[in-house]
Design an enzyme around this catalytic site. Structure first.
Site, PDB file in Angstrom:
ATOM      1  N   LEU A  95      -4.839   9.000   8.079  1.00  0.00           N
ATOM      2  CA  LEU A  95      -6.121   8.308   8.157  1.00  0.00           C
ATOM      3  C   LEU A  95      -5.948   6.860   7.745  1.00  0.00           C
ATOM      4  O   LEU A  95      -5.237   6.599   6.771  1.00  0.00           O
ATOM      5  CB  LEU A  95      -7.156   8.997   7.264  1.00  0.00           C
ATOM      6  CG  LEU A  95      -7.632  10.353   7.797  1.00  0.00           C
ATOM      7  CD1 LEU A  95      -8.459  11.077   6.755  1.00  0.00           C
ATOM      8  CD2 LEU A  95      -8.434  10.172   9.085  1.00  0.00           C
TER       9      LEU A  95
ATOM     10  N   HIS B  90      -4.428  -0.720   5.902  1.00  0.00           N
ATOM     11  CA  HIS B  90      -3.937   0.051   7.049  1.00  0.00           C
ATOM     12  C   HIS B  90      -4.840  -0.055   8.270  1.00  0.00           C
ATOM     13  O   HIS B  90      -5.411   0.941   8.723  1.00  0.00           O
ATOM     14  CB  HIS B  90      -3.674   1.523   6.668  1.00  0.00           C
ATOM     15  CG  HIS B  90      -4.704   2.177   5.782  1.00  0.00           C
ATOM     16  ND1 HIS B  90      -6.049   2.124   6.033  1.00  0.00           N
ATOM     17  CD2 HIS B  90      -4.572   2.913   4.666  1.00  0.00           C
ATOM     18  CE1 HIS B  90      -6.689   2.798   5.101  1.00  0.00           C
ATOM     19  NE2 HIS B  90      -5.809   3.273   4.254  1.00  0.00           N
TER      20      HIS B  90
ATOM     21  N   ASP C 265       1.586   2.562   3.500  1.00  0.00           N
ATOM     22  CA  ASP C 265       0.730   3.739   3.350  1.00  0.00           C
ATOM     23  C   ASP C 265       1.574   5.013   3.422  1.00  0.00           C
ATOM     24  O   ASP C 265       1.109   6.043   3.898  1.00  0.00           O
ATOM     25  CB  ASP C 265      -0.390   3.761   4.402  1.00  0.00           C
ATOM     26  CG  ASP C 265      -1.458   4.795   4.100  1.00  0.00           C
ATOM     27  OD1 ASP C 265      -1.553   5.225   2.934  1.00  0.00           O
ATOM     28  OD2 ASP C 265      -2.195   5.173   5.026  1.00  0.00           O
TER      29      ASP C 265
ATOM     30  N   HIS D 216       2.992  14.435   1.676  1.00  0.00           N
ATOM     31  CA  HIS D 216       2.407  15.751   1.403  1.00  0.00           C
ATOM     32  C   HIS D 216       3.500  16.769   1.693  1.00  0.00           C
ATOM     33  O   HIS D 216       4.339  16.540   2.580  1.00  0.00           O
ATOM     34  CB  HIS D 216       1.222  16.035   2.338  1.00  0.00           C
ATOM     35  CG  HIS D 216       0.032  15.158   2.130  1.00  0.00           C
ATOM     36  ND1 HIS D 216      -0.900  15.388   1.146  1.00  0.00           N
ATOM     37  CD2 HIS D 216      -0.391  14.052   2.785  1.00  0.00           C
ATOM     38  CE1 HIS D 216      -1.846  14.468   1.210  1.00  0.00           C
ATOM     39  NE2 HIS D 216      -1.559  13.629   2.191  1.00  0.00           N
TER      40      HIS D 216
ATOM     41  N   ALA E 237      -3.911  14.585   5.700  1.00  0.00           N
ATOM     42  CA  ALA E 237      -3.623  13.314   6.369  1.00  0.00           C
ATOM     43  C   ALA E 237      -2.587  12.547   5.566  1.00  0.00           C
ATOM     44  O   ALA E 237      -2.697  12.455   4.346  1.00  0.00           O
ATOM     45  CB  ALA E 237      -4.897  12.494   6.480  1.00  0.00           C
TER      46      ALA E 237
ATOM     47  N   HIS F  71     -10.453   0.893   1.952  1.00  0.00           N
ATOM     48  CA  HIS F  71     -10.219   1.884   3.015  1.00  0.00           C
ATOM     49  C   HIS F  71     -11.370   1.732   3.989  1.00  0.00           C
ATOM     50  O   HIS F  71     -12.492   2.127   3.705  1.00  0.00           O
ATOM     51  CB  HIS F  71     -10.163   3.313   2.451  1.00  0.00           C
ATOM     52  CG  HIS F  71      -9.862   4.328   3.515  1.00  0.00           C
ATOM     53  ND1 HIS F  71      -8.638   4.940   3.621  1.00  0.00           N
ATOM     54  CD2 HIS F  71     -10.609   4.786   4.556  1.00  0.00           C
ATOM     55  CE1 HIS F  71      -8.644   5.752   4.681  1.00  0.00           C
ATOM     56  NE2 HIS F  71      -9.834   5.679   5.261  1.00  0.00           N
TER      57      HIS F  71
ATOM     58  N   HIS G 219       1.548   5.381  -1.691  1.00  0.00           N
ATOM     59  CA  HIS G 219       1.153   6.556  -2.479  1.00  0.00           C
ATOM     60  C   HIS G 219       2.386   7.126  -3.153  1.00  0.00           C
ATOM     61  O   HIS G 219       3.291   7.623  -2.470  1.00  0.00           O
ATOM     62  CB  HIS G 219       0.507   7.612  -1.580  1.00  0.00           C
ATOM     63  CG  HIS G 219      -0.746   7.131  -0.917  1.00  0.00           C
ATOM     64  ND1 HIS G 219      -1.989   7.271  -1.490  1.00  0.00           N
ATOM     65  CD2 HIS G 219      -0.944   6.452   0.242  1.00  0.00           C
ATOM     66  CE1 HIS G 219      -2.900   6.726  -0.702  1.00  0.00           C
ATOM     67  NE2 HIS G 219      -2.294   6.218   0.357  1.00  0.00           N
ATOM     68  N   LEU G 220       2.421   7.043  -4.476  1.00  0.00           N
ATOM     69  CA  LEU G 220       3.576   7.590  -5.211  1.00  0.00           C
ATOM     70  C   LEU G 220       3.301   8.976  -5.773  1.00  0.00           C
ATOM     71  O   LEU G 220       4.216   9.623  -6.280  1.00  0.00           O
ATOM     72  CB  LEU G 220       3.981   6.632  -6.347  1.00  0.00           C
ATOM     73  CG  LEU G 220       4.737   5.384  -5.909  1.00  0.00           C
ATOM     74  CD1 LEU G 220       5.021   4.481  -7.113  1.00  0.00           C
ATOM     75  CD2 LEU G 220       6.041   5.727  -5.203  1.00  0.00           C
ATOM     76  N   ARG G 221       2.037   9.419  -5.729  1.00  0.00           N
ATOM     77  CA  ARG G 221       1.663  10.762  -6.232  1.00  0.00           C
ATOM     78  C   ARG G 221       2.000  10.911  -7.720  1.00  0.00           C
ATOM     79  O   ARG G 221       2.130   9.928  -8.435  1.00  0.00           O
ATOM     80  CB  ARG G 221       2.340  11.868  -5.409  1.00  0.00           C
ATOM     81  CG  ARG G 221       2.193  11.734  -3.883  1.00  0.00           C
ATOM     82  CD  ARG G 221       0.751  11.686  -3.438  1.00  0.00           C
ATOM     83  NE  ARG G 221       0.637  11.883  -1.983  1.00  0.00           N
ATOM     84  CZ  ARG G 221      -0.395  11.449  -1.276  1.00  0.00           C
ATOM     85  NH1 ARG G 221      -1.381  10.796  -1.846  1.00  0.00           N
ATOM     86  NH2 ARG G 221      -0.445  11.671   0.018  1.00  0.00           N
TER      87      ARG G 221
ATOM     88  N   ASN H 272      -5.331   7.285  -5.818  1.00  0.00           N
ATOM     89  CA  ASN H 272      -6.066   8.508  -5.429  1.00  0.00           C
ATOM     90  C   ASN H 272      -5.336   9.777  -5.864  1.00  0.00           C
ATOM     91  O   ASN H 272      -5.044  10.656  -5.068  1.00  0.00           O
ATOM     92  CB  ASN H 272      -6.361   8.526  -3.920  1.00  0.00           C
ATOM     93  CG  ASN H 272      -5.113   8.570  -3.053  1.00  0.00           C
ATOM     94  OD1 ASN H 272      -4.052   8.090  -3.451  1.00  0.00           O
ATOM     95  ND2 ASN H 272      -5.223   9.145  -1.874  1.00  0.00           N
TER      96      ASN H 272
ATOM     97  N   LYS I 246      -9.404  -0.462  -5.744  1.00  0.00           N
ATOM     98  CA  LYS I 246      -9.443   0.179  -4.434  1.00  0.00           C
ATOM     99  C   LYS I 246     -10.809   0.789  -4.165  1.00  0.00           C
ATOM    100  O   LYS I 246     -11.322   1.564  -4.969  1.00  0.00           O
ATOM    101  CB  LYS I 246      -8.366   1.273  -4.380  1.00  0.00           C
ATOM    102  CG  LYS I 246      -8.345   2.080  -3.095  1.00  0.00           C
ATOM    103  CD  LYS I 246      -7.829   1.276  -1.913  1.00  0.00           C
ATOM    104  CE  LYS I 246      -7.990   2.046  -0.603  1.00  0.00           C
ATOM    105  NZ  LYS I 246      -6.749   2.430   0.004  1.00  0.00           N
TER     106      LYS I 246
ATOM    107  N   HIS J 104       0.878  -1.192   0.000  1.00  0.00           N
ATOM    108  CA  HIS J 104       0.000   0.000   0.000  1.00  0.00           C
ATOM    109  C   HIS J 104       0.903   1.227   0.000  1.00  0.00           C
ATOM    110  O   HIS J 104       1.519   1.558   1.010  1.00  0.00           O
ATOM    111  CB  HIS J 104      -0.901   0.010   1.245  1.00  0.00           C
ATOM    112  CG  HIS J 104      -1.842   1.187   1.293  1.00  0.00           C
ATOM    113  ND1 HIS J 104      -3.190   1.053   1.513  1.00  0.00           N
ATOM    114  CD2 HIS J 104      -1.638   2.512   1.167  1.00  0.00           C
ATOM    115  CE1 HIS J 104      -3.773   2.236   1.507  1.00  0.00           C
ATOM    116  NE2 HIS J 104      -2.838   3.156   1.310  1.00  0.00           N
TER     117      HIS J 104
HETATM  118  C1  NCD Z   1      -3.575   8.991   2.250  1.00  0.00           C
HETATM  119  C2  NCD Z   1      -3.153  10.050   1.243  1.00  0.00           C
HETATM  120  O1  NCD Z   1      -2.604  11.075   1.660  1.00  0.00           O
HETATM  121  O2  NCD Z   1      -3.354   9.858   0.050  1.00  0.00           O
HETATM  122  N1  NCD Z   1      -3.555   9.570   3.557  1.00  0.00           N
HETATM  123  C3  NCD Z   1      -3.456   8.912   4.720  1.00  0.00           C
HETATM  124  O3  NCD Z   1      -3.556   9.547   5.769  1.00  0.00           O
HETATM  125  N2  NCD Z   1      -3.241   7.623   4.769  1.00  0.00           N
HETATM  126  C4  NCD Z   1      -4.898   8.446   1.884  1.00  0.00           C
HETATM  127  C5  NCD Z   1      -5.225   7.151   2.573  1.00  0.00           C
HETATM  128  O4  NCD Z   1      -4.581   6.133   2.343  1.00  0.00           O
HETATM  129  O5  NCD Z   1      -6.178   7.142   3.374  1.00  0.00           O
HETATM  130 ZN    ZN Z   2      -3.173   5.107   1.782  1.00  0.00          ZN
END
Ligand code: NCD
Ligand code: ZN
Length: 347
Positions: free
Chosen positions: A218, A173, A246, A250, A262, A135, A15-17, A41, A98, A13
């Site tokens: 989150l 998560h 996860d 940011h 988050a 989620h 996030h690579l943006r 996302n 997802k 899990h």
């Molecule tokens: C994630 C995000 O920033 O994309 N944020 C987080 O707090 N985990 C989104 C997610 O996985 O809920």
């Molecule tokens: Zn996530």
């Protein structure tokens, strides 16, 4: 023990943006992990096979010459076309789908409001063996944020699994004893990922003595009893629990704000923290299962052949502080205790 060699881990899990953040954070994960389930996302979200293919190309372009496999996911919406999902999975492009309840977390506005409207997609996925990553939080404003995961299990997840019994589900998560317990009592078609940060922080770490925005994610960290239940689940050897960091970068400007985003950026220190946690639980021999073996077993993918060696140094490692990116600095998660384990070599 001060050295530990394991099969190269995967991150189930991540996030690579996109854009400048992608360029900065993708090499960080590729340094230690062989594969990652890449969250969809983005803004706008990755909803179709064509969008997943384009995103995969952007990820590959950010990693010239690196041996890293992005395992793509599709963002489930109420208008998702089952045929597109099944074709994208059959071609090997997409590994999972997802489910974000609409409004549950960062960039989830296009998520699902009414599960009945995606029943056809879920049934097609069950038939074709496409896993659903969930989620697991309700978005009902009357439910306290600390209860949203436990309520989700009763109101959404358990009914969904009964309605589509063949569906393979990953509860992403997890943050509560209730979720760990639910996974333990369920059958083999349910698994859960656990992050590194939820193994080391509880809500008091985030809120006592000043608010720490870099601990806000989150689902939000819960009380200490839940953290301990997560450590027991992660270190206990049950193959239904595996690592999903996860890691969710940011910029500091977005985190350190009157309405901060988050997400914890843990990728640079994830394996150091994980080794610390497993050593403290006297379970270093189970780290490989959690980080490298249970995930591929659930997803039906081969184990990695390469290895990675973790070493423990007597002196604490300097904390990386923050990562410079084209979008601004991104603070690296700091567990609040010294780290001695680091990645010494990988093959
Ligand atoms: C994630 C995000 O920033 O994309 N944020 C987080 O707090 N985990 C989104 C997610 O996985 O809920
Ligand atoms: Zn996530």
């Amino acid at each position: 023990m001060d050295r530990l060699t394991l099969r190269r881990p995967d991150d189930w899990h991540l996030h690579l943006r996109d854009g400048a953040l992608l360029a900065a954070v993708a090499p960080v994960s590729a340094r230690h992990f062989a594969r990652a389930i890449v969250m969809p996302n983005l803004v706008p979200p990755v909803v179709s096979g064509a969008e997943a293919a384009a995103y995969r190309e952007r990820i590959r372009a950010a990693l010239p010459g690196r041996r890293f496999t992005p395992l793509m996911t599709l963002y489930l919406t109420e208008t998702t076309d089952p045929d597109d999902v099944i074709a994208a999975h059959a071609s090997g492009l997409v590994t999972a789908v997802k489910l974000y309840p609409a409004g549950a977390t960062t960039n989830s506005a296009s998520g699902v409001r009414d599960l009945d409207r995606v029943r056809g997609v879920l049934e097609a996925m069950a038939e074709a063996g496409v896993p659903l990553c969930v989620h697991g939080e309700v978005t009902d404003p009357s439910v306290d944020i600390f209860d949203r995961e436990a309520v989700f299990i009763d109101r959404v997840l358990d009914p969904l699994r009964r309605a589509v019994p063949g569906l393979r589900v990953v509860m992403e998560h997890i943050t509560t004893a209730e979720a760990a317990g639910y996974v333990t009592t369920a059958g083999a078609n349910l698994a859960a990922t656990i992050t590194v940060h939820h193994l080391v922080i509880n809500r008091t770490h985030m809120l006592a003595g000043g608010i720490r925005p870099h601990y806000y994610c989150l689902p939000v960290a819960k009380r200490e009893t839940h953290r301990r239940a997560l450590v027991a689940a992660a270190t206990g050897g049950d193959a239904r629990f595996f690592l999903g960091t996860d890691s969710a970068p940011h910029t500091d400007a977005a985190k350190e704000s009157a309405c901060g985003c988050a997400g914890c950026f843990t990728a640079p220190v994830a394996l150091s923290i994980l080794a610390h946690v497993f050593e403290a639980a006297d379970a270093l021999d189970r780290l490989e299962g959690f980080a490298s073996l249970h995930g591929p077993a659930f997803y039906g993918l081969p184990r990695n052949d390469e290895t990675l060696t973790l070493a423990k140094s007597p002196a604490p490692l300097p904390h990386p502080g923050s990562l410079a990116t084209g979008a601004g600095p991104v603070t690296v998660f700091d567990p609040g205790f010294p780290l001695h384990w680091h990645v010494a070599e990988d093959t």
